[in-house]
Design an enzyme around this catalytic site. Structure first.
Site, PDB file in Angstrom:
ATOM      1  CG  ASN A  10     -43.254 -13.721 -51.785  1.00 38.41           C
ATOM      2  OD1 ASN A  10     -43.251 -14.763 -51.523  1.00 38.41           O
ATOM      3  ND2 ASN A  10     -42.543 -14.023 -53.500  1.00 38.41           N
ATOM      4  CD1 TRP A  11     -43.081 -12.701 -45.836  1.00 37.79           C
ATOM      5  CD2 TRP A  11     -44.551 -14.197 -44.313  1.00 37.79           C
ATOM      6  NE1 TRP A  11     -44.029 -12.075 -44.679  1.00 37.79           N
ATOM      7  CE2 TRP A  11     -44.241 -12.842 -43.737  1.00 37.79           C
ATOM      8  CE3 TRP A  11     -44.520 -15.215 -43.970  1.00 37.79           C
ATOM      9  CZ2 TRP A  11     -45.127 -12.557 -41.975  1.00 37.79           C
ATOM     10  CZ3 TRP A  11     -45.405 -15.216 -42.427  1.00 37.79           C
ATOM     11  CH2 TRP A  11     -45.443 -13.915 -41.560  1.00 37.79           C
ATOM     12  CG  HIS A  97     -42.229 -15.031 -57.717  1.00 39.93           C
ATOM     13  ND1 HIS A  97     -40.812 -15.552 -57.659  1.00 39.93           N
ATOM     14  CD2 HIS A  97     -42.305 -13.944 -57.285  1.00 39.93           C
ATOM     15  CE1 HIS A  97     -40.337 -14.881 -57.538  1.00 39.93           C
ATOM     16  NE2 HIS A  97     -40.858 -13.710 -56.744  1.00 39.93           N
ATOM     17  CD  GLU A  99     -37.462 -16.326 -55.996  1.00 41.14           C
ATOM     18  OE1 GLU A  99     -38.613 -16.645 -54.575  1.00 41.14           O
ATOM     19  OE2 GLU A  99     -37.084 -15.557 -55.203  1.00 41.14           O
ATOM     20  CD  GLU A 169     -41.657  -9.972 -58.771  1.00 38.48           C
ATOM     21  OE1 GLU A 169     -41.921  -8.887 -56.870  1.00 38.48           O
ATOM     22  OE2 GLU A 169     -41.740 -11.314 -58.584  1.00 38.48           O
ATOM     23  N   GLY A 175     -33.906  -9.901 -54.607  1.00 43.32           N
ATOM     24  CA  GLY A 175     -32.653 -10.694 -54.069  1.00 43.32           C
ATOM     25  C   GLY A 175     -31.912  -9.910 -54.172  1.00 43.32           C
ATOM     26  CB  SER A 215     -34.418  -4.895 -54.297  1.00 45.40           C
ATOM     27  OG  SER A 215     -33.554  -5.999 -54.435  1.00 45.40           O
ATOM     28  N   GLY A 236     -40.335  -9.198 -50.651  1.00 43.52           N
ATOM     29  CA  GLY A 236     -39.657  -9.903 -50.635  1.00 43.52           C
ATOM     30  C   GLY A 236     -38.916 -10.268 -49.268  1.00 43.52           C
ATOM     31  N   GLY A 237     -37.342 -10.187 -49.229  1.00 43.41           N
ATOM     32  CA  GLY A 237     -36.742  -9.651 -48.033  1.00 43.41           C
ATOM     33  C   GLY A 237     -37.781  -8.924 -47.053  1.00 43.41           C
TER      34      GLY A 237
HETATM   35  P1  PGA Z   1     -36.670  -9.328 -53.584  1.00 40.72           P
HETATM   36  O1  PGA Z   1     -38.359 -10.196 -53.732  1.00 40.72           O
HETATM   37  O2  PGA Z   1     -37.791  -8.012 -52.569  1.00 40.72           O
HETATM   38  O3  PGA Z   1     -36.629  -9.562 -51.722  1.00 40.72           O
HETATM   39  O4  PGA Z   1     -36.379  -9.059 -54.060  1.00 40.72           O
HETATM   40  C1  PGA Z   1     -39.396  -9.853 -54.057  1.00 40.72           C
HETATM   41  C2  PGA Z   1     -39.778 -10.858 -55.286  1.00 40.72           C
HETATM   42  O5  PGA Z   1     -39.088 -11.501 -55.355  1.00 40.72           O
HETATM   43  O6  PGA Z   1     -41.436 -10.703 -54.217  1.00 40.72           O
END
Ligand code: PGA
Length: 255
Positions: A10-11, A97, A99, A169, A175, A215, A236-237
């Site tokens: 997930n960018w 998600h 966010e 998640e 993050g 993470s 993500g990262g």
């Molecule tokens: P992260 O993000 O790997 O940077 O913690 C995961 C996500 O939000 O899908």
């Protein structure tokens, strides 16, 4: 039963078309002449979807989207429909998600409508659920996840094991560099599978993939992916670097 791992990047709001093109080509080149039995996917921002689809051409990597409208094409300024995503070469769509829930006020009902829209369109959906830290500390993690998941499942019926993926998640691990321990992840994944089983029946629930997100990186992927009910990662990262994304995929392949 053996489920196929899904390693999904997930960018988020990173990598416009130029960077997305370079990064997707780099990921594909790391697997040139090598096949993999897992499924691997990148979800770039909307404007970079075609760049990633082109960058992955000739490879087994797939492309997804990070969000979608719950409406059909029409007067919804700024929105993107499932039809447009299909036309762009997307196969998967992430909905709910944390966010989106936190910054754009998407509630369980809206997420459920989006999940239904995706499934009805023939695309595959990755439904995200997860508790915030205060919920976990107060012992409410399972209740929060149950409410989020059941609201979405109420819109879905039949054997949708090919089209539905759940991503657990824990919001406190996204993050932050904090990861759920493998035991914490397995415990919640097992609980999620029991909810899937209540809704779809055991046979279908056993086929649905449940991803861990928060993470995940090459250093911790093996112990997380080795858990019985962890069927992949939403990353993500670590998906923004070809090397680390590719190493996580290689770890999935080795399990
Ligand atoms: P992260 O993000 O790997 O940077 O913690 C995961 C996500 O939000 O899908």
């Amino acid at each position: 039963m053996k489920r196929t791992f899904l390693i999904a990047g997930n960018w988020k709001m990173n990598a416009g078309p130029t960077e997305a093109s370079a990064l997707s080509k780099e990921i594909a080149s790391l697997w040139k002449d090598k096949s993999f039995s897992s499924e691997a996917l990148i979800c770039p921002p909307f404007v970079s979807i075609s760049s990633v689809v082109s960058g992955f051409e000739g490879s087994d990597f797939k492309t997804g989207a990070q969000n979608v409208s719950n409406e059909d094409n029409g007067a919804f300024t700024g929105e993107i429909s499932t039809e447009m995503l299909k036309d762009s070469g997307c196969e998967y769509v992430i909905v709910g998600h944390s966010e989106r829930r936190e910054y754009y006020n998407e509630d369980d009902e809206l997420v459920a409508l989006k999940a239904k829209k995706v499934v009805d369109s023939g695309l595959k959906v990755i439904i995200c659920v997860g508790e915030i830290l205060s919920d976990r500390k107060a012992g409410r993690a399972e209740k929060v996840v149950k409410d989020q998941l059941n609201t979405a499942l109420n819109q879905l019926d039949g054997d949708l094991s090919d089209q539905v993926v759940i991503a657990y998640e824990p919001v406190w691990a996204i993050g932050t560099g904090e990861t759920a321990t493998p035991d914490q992840a397995q415990e919640m994944h097992k609980f999620i599978r029991s909810l899937l089983s209540n809704h779809f029946g055991t046979e279908v629930a056993e086929k649905i993939r449940i991803l861990y997100g928060g993470s995940m990186k090459p250093d911790n992927a093996e112990e997380l992916l080795s858990q019985k009910d962890v069927d992949g990662g939403l990353i993500g990262g670590a998906s923004l670097k070809a090397d680390s994304f590719s190493r996580i995929l290689a770890i999935a392949e080795s399990i």
